[in-house]
Design a protein around this motif. Sequence first.
Motif, PDB file in Angstrom:
ATOM      1  N   ARG A 178      21.758  -2.175  39.902  1.00 53.93           N
ATOM      2  CA  ARG A 178      21.485  -1.526  38.612  1.00 53.93           C
ATOM      3  C   ARG A 178      20.287  -2.138  37.914  1.00 53.93           C
ATOM      4  NH1 ARG A 178      26.443  -1.311  34.762  1.00 53.93           N
ATOM      5  NH2 ARG A 178      24.904  -0.107  33.580  1.00 53.93           N
ATOM      6  N   ASP A 230      19.950   9.633  36.704  1.00 53.51           N
ATOM      7  CA  ASP A 230      21.398   9.445  36.648  1.00 53.51           C
ATOM      8  C   ASP A 230      21.972  10.084  35.387  1.00 53.51           C
ATOM      9  OD1 ASP A 230      23.771   8.222  37.859  1.00 53.51           O
ATOM     10  OD2 ASP A 230      23.802   6.974  36.067  1.00 53.51           O
ATOM     11  N   GLN A 262      21.395   7.235  43.456  1.00 50.77           N
ATOM     12  CA  GLN A 262      21.796   5.825  43.405  1.00 50.77           C
ATOM     13  C   GLN A 262      20.830   4.934  44.189  1.00 50.77           C
ATOM     14  OE1 GLN A 262      24.222   5.113  41.252  1.00 50.77           O
ATOM     15  NE2 GLN A 262      24.228   7.330  40.985  1.00 50.77           N
TER      16      GLN A 262
END
Length: 287
Positions: A30, A243, A284
Amino acid sequence: MIRSMTAFAASERATEWGSLSGELRAVNHRFLELSLRLPEELRALESQLRERVASRVSRGKLDLVIRLRAASSGESLQLDEALLERLGELARQLDTRFPQLQVQFTELLQFPGVLQSRGIDGELLQREAMALLDAVLDDFVAAREREGGKLAAVIGERADAVAKIAAEVRTLVPHIRAGQRQKLDARLADLGSALEPGRLEQELVIWLQKLDVDEELDRLDSHLSELRRILRGGKEPVGRRLDFLLQEFNREANTLGSKSVDARTSNAAVELKVLIDQIREQIQNIE
């Protein structure tokens, strides 16, 4: 061009003190997390190395390894030729006085100061290490962009499929509304009761409004346009933005499913959610 978070790059550079090599690999994460492994001679350079990586990479779990393979002992030695010349001259002078004295060349080399190991110039080695890192980063970013291009192509295909389903649903909506109106009229006729035409029309309008999905389809088209714009964009990191956008896609698909009164639109909502999940899986991997 978008970039993948997974990549690997390596480079090697010759120095006066041996071969300097570097490897950089990354997986999804992340945030930016960098792990360093450095030779003792480059420990002082750690903060500068981290800053240089952070200036080129924004996300991913990275492992950077820099190694220094020392040159062979012969390559690392230097000869004091002036001192050796003086020792040779002294040997020649003493030869006439001490004819039995024999001086071997290897003995002269063992005299203190004739042969010296070259010390490492820390500042120059650090410059070499930064140049090595720049080369590794160039290859690393290029690898991320190549992989990112593949991801963009896959996402684009899924986006086209979403657009096709949305267009099909839009053509179905008028027919579904007409069919629902006919069903409602038939049920009311079966009641055989006299109802106020105005009140009946009012209730029908309210009921049909609850089934209206035009707004959801319009927003879905808008999200598709934004998705394509991002995929065509520059080199700024877009993973988090995509996202968030996919959350909006999913919201419209859920609303479409909840408003559905027809098997065709219900199936369309399910297919949309499958495609959206496939897009999310690819996102992702994007920086």
